[in-house]
Design an enzyme around this catalytic site. Sequence first.
Site, short mmCIF file in Angstrom:
data_model
loop_
_atom_site.label_atom_id
_atom_site.label_comp_id
_atom_site.label_asym_id
_atom_site.label_seq_id
_atom_site.Cartn_x
_atom_site.Cartn_y
_atom_site.Cartn_z
N LEU B 6 0.86 -1.19 0.00
CA LEU B 6 0.00 0.00 0.00
C LEU B 6 0.89 1.23 0.00
CD1 LEU B 6 -2.51 -1.18 2.77
CD2 LEU B 6 -2.67 -1.55 0.31
N GLY B 7 1.11 1.80 -1.18
CA GLY B 7 2.01 2.95 -1.29
C GLY B 7 3.26 2.57 -2.06
N TYR B 8 3.38 3.09 -3.29
CA TYR B 8 4.49 2.66 -4.14
C TYR B 8 5.41 3.85 -4.42
CZ TYR B 8 6.78 -0.41 -7.54
OH TYR B 8 7.68 -1.20 -8.21
N GLY B 9 5.88 4.50 -3.35
CA GLY B 9 6.85 5.60 -3.49
C GLY B 9 8.27 5.06 -3.36
N VAL B 11 9.98 4.03 -0.77
CA VAL B 11 10.14 2.80 0.02
C VAL B 11 9.42 1.63 -0.65
CG1 VAL B 11 9.76 1.70 2.26
CG2 VAL B 11 10.42 4.11 2.16
N GLY B 124 15.37 3.37 10.27
CA GLY B 124 15.51 2.72 8.96
C GLY B 124 15.89 1.27 9.05
N LYS B 195 9.87 8.58 17.09
CA LYS B 195 10.71 7.38 17.13
C LYS B 195 11.11 7.03 18.56
CE LYS B 195 12.55 8.41 12.53
NZ LYS B 195 13.65 9.17 11.86
#
EC number: 1.1.1.3
Lengths: 417, 417
Positions: B6-9, B11, B124, B195
């Site tokens: 879900l989300g193809y940017g 990352v 990361g 974080k």
Amino acid sequence: MRVAILGYGTVGSNVAKVLIENEKIIKARCGQSITPVIALARHAKKDALIPITSDINEILNFKDIDVFVELMGGIELPFQIISGLLKRKKNVVTANKALLAYHRYELETLAKDLAFGYEASVAGGIPIIKVLKEGLSANNIINIKGILNGTCNYILTCMQQVGMDFHNALQKAQELGYAEADPSFDIEGQDAAHKLLILASLAYNLDIKPEDILTQGIKDISSEDMYFANEFDFTIKLLGIAKLKDSNIELRVHPTMISKNKMLSKVDGVMNAISIVGDVLGESLYYGAGAGGLATASAVVADLIDIAKGNFKTPMLGFKEKLEFNLLKPEEIYTKYYLRIKVEDKLGVLSKITLLMSQNLISIESFLQKPKKNNENYTTIFFTTHFTYEKSIQNLLRILKKQEFVKDEPFMMRIED
Amino acid sequence: MRVAILGYGTVGSNVAKVLIENEKIIKARCGQSITPVIALARHAKKDALIPITSDINEILNFKDIDVFVELMGGIELPFQIISGLLKRKKNVVTANKALLAYHRYELETLAKDLAFGYEASVAGGIPIIKVLKEGLSANNIINIKGILNGTCNYILTCMQQVGMDFHNALQKAQELGYAEADPSFDIEGQDAAHKLLILASLAYNLDIKPEDILTQGIKDISSEDMYFANEFDFTIKLLGIAKLKDSNIELRVHPTMISKNKMLSKVDGVMNAISIVGDVLGESLYYGAGAGGLATASAVVADLIDIAKGNFKTPMLGFKEKLEFNLLKPEEIYTKYYLRIKVEDKLGVLSKITLLMSQNLISIESFLQKPKKNNENYTTIFFTTHFTYEKSIQNLLRILKKQEFVKDEPFMMRIED
């Protein structure tokens, strides 16, 4: 969960201590108590936290033990014992790197669906086994470079930062309990080779013996090498190095010149650190206490908690299917080199040496010769080379040794910048 | 195992790339292929490695998806989507730290025996989630100190090592793609606070909101602060700090002066690192790329491999039973401080300031005033203090601001040496 501890020395007693003193956090982590119920020791221990027996049969057959923790040391005896336990479907945790260096695949094969934990076998409390098995599992591992022996790192830190020579630094390490009375296993690099082999097996599924690893210790490093390192912005560290080259693996343990700007060069004293380069992540580095009762207990107990959680589905050193890699022959190593050569201070010597280097296809990257401070007839010259083959360097060293103008054995160190 | 992204940017496309290109090592690790079968994107993507849909309903109901990877960003929409997926017994992996900062406990409660992975949400590709959940599970965590935002670390490195001022360093970071056009979320510390909160939850089972964390950004740091830091052997880093004090937790994100000899102070540029002190292990440190498509994909795919292995039995942020900790109020923070005060250069000023400090029970550890290089009527004085309470410092700052001899707002930074 009931635990038996085979070996109640520095590590074993700290495992019991941590299980008892940190019961609350451990129970919160895994939802149950982990109880050390009995330990094996040759002699009764004053102030032992749990019952002690000296009878190996008593402890191996003790009632309702879920996990046996092996902290006896040695190789063949613990191998027999652990094999027997795994055949009887008992879970096992060990901190025994020598055992794993020789028998890891046999033991993992026996373990199958049982838990067989060895987080404590490399780099003490740093969870480097888990990192390689799981944390970096998406990566092809390009290389591993590890400061895996705290004794050597302490000695080298004293030599480089305080200016001690090797023997004084070793003596200080012994006084502080960082080096054994017979320090050869550490300073000759075998300890680091065992650990490197375990890491390389987790990265490359590599089934070889420690004897197959090129291993060189730190005892020939001189104050002159430290002088050169400081002048040329290098730090000298004993590194365990594994490198992927096509489908071959380079494995080696030796003192190494590394650039002062690398994180690894900043790891001082008895601390350990492992730098890992993966093809996806790039470099990551893991730093911490590599030895000591408590640090090692931290890893042993982490394995026990994972077992209590049912979190142990990574047999065969992190691989469910076999990968095929070959070990590169030492002479095929391709890297940069440092050379220290003591020669007669007379006309034509430098010209002869550099001719020998070029005949062996060794190209010079930097060079240092200091003015002499005494009336000796000898002077020391230092080189670093561009990338070349180990074979060429070994050939050069053989030829240099035979030259009448070369005094003492020329000394070589590999460079990782 | 079939995966929907879900989300193809940056990352998402790298997750697909890694799953495809590293298929061999991934299959060796978990015994099966992990196949990205479809991705969600607003628009069609040229050169996409897998089929793309812009229809959220199509992807949520796509045939035989075992794991959904959420890389959409935002908070409430992904929360609704992931909640729906977990209720339908679908495994989920996310890299969404903001989502976790607000909804981690609700999502973990829904996840129960399903896999819910978020290794990519902090630092990361550094497997710091796994380290805290599992690697250090035997330890009570004494403190966590993390360089968690690469943008800030890059800017501070430029300021301290190259001598840039904040605005030039920010501009350079933007030119290199290390800072967003609107950098406020990074430079004001919110990103690091999200974080830190996730890490603190893994260490202390802490169910609070990001707004509860004392958070200060880096934009008021001046060249004078860098001058002082260099003179007094400090490095200035934006740290996320969690500290256990009895059963209270101190949580704070702020620029910090740390001694140059600490490993954390050696972490330069966009890199991240987290130092963790445990009561058993002592200090360990984890270093690597904290952002970027590939580094983040390394962590996402590691979660997918763990799921394929059935290695996901650590719900509720690593705790099976609840621990109870309270968040310490900011004014109860007890640490050392650095003060920069611009004052009129006239008789009696230093005496007045030091009197105010002693009246507030603030004891001076070091002091610096440089001779002026211009004809201004003002000069800058620098102090560091011994341990004192935040309350005392805040009180001092309030009083100083009102003094007619104080020009500009006095600046304070906390010290961790």
